[in-house]
Design an enzyme around this catalytic site. Structure first.
Site, PDB file in Angstrom:
ATOM      1  CG  ASP A  23     -12.739 -17.733  26.782  1.00 50.21           C
ATOM      2  OD1 ASP A  23     -12.329 -17.170  27.819  1.00 50.21           O
ATOM      3  OD2 ASP A  23     -13.786 -17.400  26.208  1.00 50.21           O
ATOM      4  N   GLY A  24      -9.282 -20.345  25.163  1.00 49.38           N
ATOM      5  CA  GLY A  24      -8.632 -21.601  24.788  1.00 49.38           C
ATOM      6  C   GLY A  24      -7.461 -21.927  25.694  1.00 49.38           C
ATOM      7  CG  ASN A  58     -16.035 -24.411  27.471  1.00 46.65           C
ATOM      8  OD1 ASN A  58     -16.425 -23.822  28.471  1.00 46.65           O
ATOM      9  ND2 ASN A  58     -15.405 -23.804  26.485  1.00 46.65           N
TER      10      ASN A  58
END
Lengths: 359, 359, 359, 359
Positions: free
Chosen positions: D124-125, D203
């Protein structure tokens, strides 16, 4: 900003009258979302108002008498009330014979073609009940509160003249409150699923264990994908309007009523990791009581109409096509923020004389 | 109900004076638990009072002047203050030359043998700081608040004469507030663990990630049993007195300060199932920063004295032998309930004109 | 560490036998708290075992047969069972005629003078039920689980021989599980409060709204101080043993069973600020259904015996004098940590291949 | 169901290529909402792929080599990579000279006109970082995970050939992930607000107290209506994609990424009644550090780029016009449910051998 036309020329133009709700749902909700505030503009002057009231309250009854008189005499508005209220009015004075009512359920089904506006006198419970009378299109609601303001009742009854004056002229800022339509499927394994008329809820449908000593065990599906099993006291499926009601008590987040979504909030789940979920408005949820379920399950709709679900029964739930347009006192966001500040003391803190860590 | 004797006859009888704290810890805490309210009875009339104050506040300063004068003139009490306050008093008037103070840290260590009572003027932060001055036995605290009452400051300063009158006579209802003693172990794998003096906290010790972009990864042990890894913003180890402070903000329960226990509350844990834990007062907790930890960790003690923990460092934490006896305004339970009602608006609700489900 | 003596020399020495429980409550709980682990040492070899079992389970039934035979033949132990189980055993073989049982409730009341040890076969529900048989002193419990281990059943039934061998020799690590004693007061305004025998719970007593559409409105007092009104689905008053049961589902913290305290946990409270509370074990709680209450309230005890409370009724609740000593597999802390890891997946996380913020 | 056209014919047709993002935002989001699943259909075969990778990972590096080779040789696809990766590839073999890269930031700004598809290799990073490269329109993302699947990386790298085969043919199910655009306003009282380029987050943006001993005190406004003051560790403003990241750790609900909304989640608020809030996507939020603020505040963006906010500074935050379309493995709902089951163990329970209340 987006404008919704809404007006009344009598029964013949029923379709025109409900313009916002005769759109496809996708389109309506678009309107709602892509603009900061939905405005409703009268195409023609409203002519007929339905007044719905909380029963057994002296102050509601006397306000109703006063408002009916004012609307008729000052505003030349036609009035509809419930049969019970018509009797109350006529007891008051035979001058109220101009007031309309209905005689049977079939007439209720046509109410939305006859009235331009619904005024409610009471609290949030009265709005919930009033909404449940409209199974299809819903005229704009003007909810008056007699005590402190509620989540859906932003109008103080003392100032009803000023408020109604403004509203009858228009345009009106409204919140389009979506409803859920629920179907109870008996013995869901059977082939013949004669769908009864759906039950519409403005806040939430809950399935709980009632007074059973056994936890619920509810299998949940979203568009046929397995979501989870709810083992606990029960499950709340809520609109975003309902996010400040039972779902909140069960730990759900507070959601602005204009956010399109469905809240999936467990009641006292028997699991540490069951955080509430928010799903898109377009999904269909299915809650199944397993065939081998030991405990009973009970459904209830906006806190009412408890109904037992037997093993094998299921509940289907999706967004209903006809939202309830409720008038705003300021606008959707201001009214929402006011309601959570005043009604829930949200983030109310003592003003701190906190002296912090001492150096 | 249980009675604690406490009195002062000068330095020689130091042991006698601190009777409650010279008991074994088990015994003290027994007293606390087996009775509804601990009462402290003076064996001999208190003769010496230490006044500790919040700095940089005009109202605190003028109250201090007034109280010192009153205690000396009306009550014939000897007074101790901090060096800074002694200078302030002498600036006010050279008549204050009777006031005692200290000159170095060694004298602070003997303070508990010289004073019978500690009066604090400020808020909870002042009590935390005052408690940190006593590394061993702690005389009874009389905490005055200058603004709204705090969790540990139940006495309104306006009425200090009446309160002190009563307290100097005794008996006093007290809350025995336990403290945690913390040791930071550098490079915990090494053999030589020269223990430094422990750091005592009355509310909590926290270990957090500070401004690191990486989550903490803290390995936690309880009496050498593995408890869990804390992956998140950090961990709070709190007394029950501290349960209404940072632990509460992180989601911990509110615990009556007379419940013996240690709160283990994660800060924003990266896991759905990390519910706070409450452990018995007799355990020793060990929080280890792993050798391969990528992020930093920072410890802080009652919100102060931030100190970096490197990979391999550990924190040891257990209940300290010397609690802080704080005087109650009514009794432990009443004072606690008042503080969560007034200070936290606990379960404050709008009085409902809720009209319920309409039938 | 503290040692409790416990042994059996027949009816005459009943007092001696229950040494730990004939102490004043304060003393018992002291023992519990001031030491890390309570050990129970047999004064004389145990001679009599009561076996209590979950009904309607084939595997429990066959384990029971096997264990009775082994205890009699290998260990020369006298056996007590329920009348139902005695019939089952005799159906199996007439050789089981040596097994004792009882004929009426009066004999149940004397059971604790006849048996040295209680073995339970089932799960946590069986322990709850077994505990409810002892209204006064409770002999040590050895709870066996037939499936996965529970919160109070740390012994795997497969290895019963090894476990019982060790336990019959002693000493035994035990957890002293406190119970709440509850009194229902009918029409609490009346003068004559004939106290019936209290109802004892090992986990919790709950007061809820059952299937009423109205929220509960419960006025709560702690030692006559007003605590709060519970407006919501209900209230749980729980022991720390019960902290991993219903209280947890309602959002309470997990509390080590050796922490002395009473959990006060609301069920779906109608207020944002109602955080659970933990009170000292020495308080008496009173929950009052107001005289003008619109809804009903229902009490239930360890999930059973639902009983309706009318407006004006009240529930009194305090710590019972006789705890339930349950044997540990390792020790109190290890058993507790194992149970929350295995039983609740507490803080179970995916092992992260988290790549963190990328630089 | 709705179809989005997307294809590439070289630089000249840049406008055509980004059809979905050149629409007005309202329209795009309409599409998203009114249909159950958005499908992206290639207008012309994709010709160019950008591969973005997690650095410092051997397995990522060797997968990248393999994938570049396969895409070029089997699929005749042009490849873009970062300069660093281009060097790595050329170190591997001079055959990789066909791979494109860029030389300066201006070229990065034009990337979206050159590539048809972005493949990310990492977790995800890596997706967060890859998204931050596109300040305007964003081509479809195909996120591959090398370990366990993440919230935004539904594709297992082992099967990359099958997945890419299908995706290059189309149509692709996508999730349109909205981003927030953030502006930091220095000294917000001043007149001249030269807006810098906004910072985009996929995010969340957080404002916290960093290592300050003082709580934050943040004044929050929504479309100029006062919302609340955040007193605590800080505040998270999150997209619904971010609802499973930091907001979740702070107690926020899990929200399906297709629900349009902005999460307003406090971090350890100093108030019992601060429940998280979800606001409509159309609002503009303003978070103001008061001029008299004692503590510092720090903003960080998707967990990075910490930046100090001084008293008087403010953060403005609203939905960005260009969402990030990420490919689904099954569809939005299935991928979301899989990610919360596998990644968070959502509502994972021990299968109960619960024996219920015993009768």
């Amino acid at each position: 900003s987006f404008k919704l036309a809404w007006g009344c020329n009598g029964d013949k133009s029923a379709q025109h009258k409900h313009e916002i709700v005769s759109f496809e749902r996708g389109n309506i909700t678009t309107a709602e979302r892509s603009s900061k505030q939905i405005l409703l503009k009268w195409e023609s002057q409203p002519q007929t108002v339905l007044i719905l009231t909380k029963p057994n309250s002296k102050s509601v009854r006397s306000l109703c008498v006063e408002m009916v008189r004012w609307l008729k005499e000052e505003k030349r508005i036609d009035i509809f009330v419930e049969p019970r209220v018509k009797i109350e009015l006529l007891t008051e004075s035979s001058n109220f014979s101009f007031v309309h009512s209905w005689e049977n359920d079939d007439e209720i089904k046509l109410l939305h073609t006859k009235v331009d506006l619904v005024v409610t006198l009471g609290g949030d419970g009265t709005v919930l009940w009033a909404a449940s009378m409209f199974k299809g299109p819903v005229p704009p609601f003007i909810p008056f509160s007699l005590g402190s303001l509620g989540f859906m009742t932003p109008f103080q009854s003392e100032n009803y003249r000023e408020y109604l004056d403004t509203i009858l002229k228009g345009p009106i800022s409204i919140t389009l409150r979506h409803r859920l339509q629920c179907h109870v499927i008996r013995d869901s394994a059977k082939d013949d699923q004669d769908m009864e008329e759906p039950i519409l809820v403005l806040n939430e449908v809950t399935i709980d264990r009632g007074i059973s000593a056994y936890l619920t065990y509810l299998e949940c599906y979203c568009d046929n994908s397995f979501v989870t099993c709810v083992q606990g006291d029960g499950l709340i499926i809520s609109t975003t309007s309902g996010s400040t009601a039972y779902s909140l008590a069960a730990g759900g987040s507070m959601v602005h009523p204009q956010v399109p979504g469905i809240l999936f909030t467990p009641i006292c789940p028997h699991s540490l990791s069951f955080r509430p979920l928010i799903l898109p408005e377009y999904v269909t949820l299915r809650v199944q009581v397993p065939f081998n379920s030991r405990g009973q399950a009970w459904a209830s709709f906006d806190g009412k109409d408890r109904m037992q679900l037997a093993p094998g029964d299921a509940l289907l739930c999706s967004m209903a096509p006809w939202p309830v347009p409720t008038a705003c006192q300021v606008d959707s966001t201001n009214d929402f923020l006011r309601s959570i500040h005043e009604g829930l003391h949200w983030n109310l803190r003592k003003t701190q004389s906190f002296d912090g860590p001492r150096d």
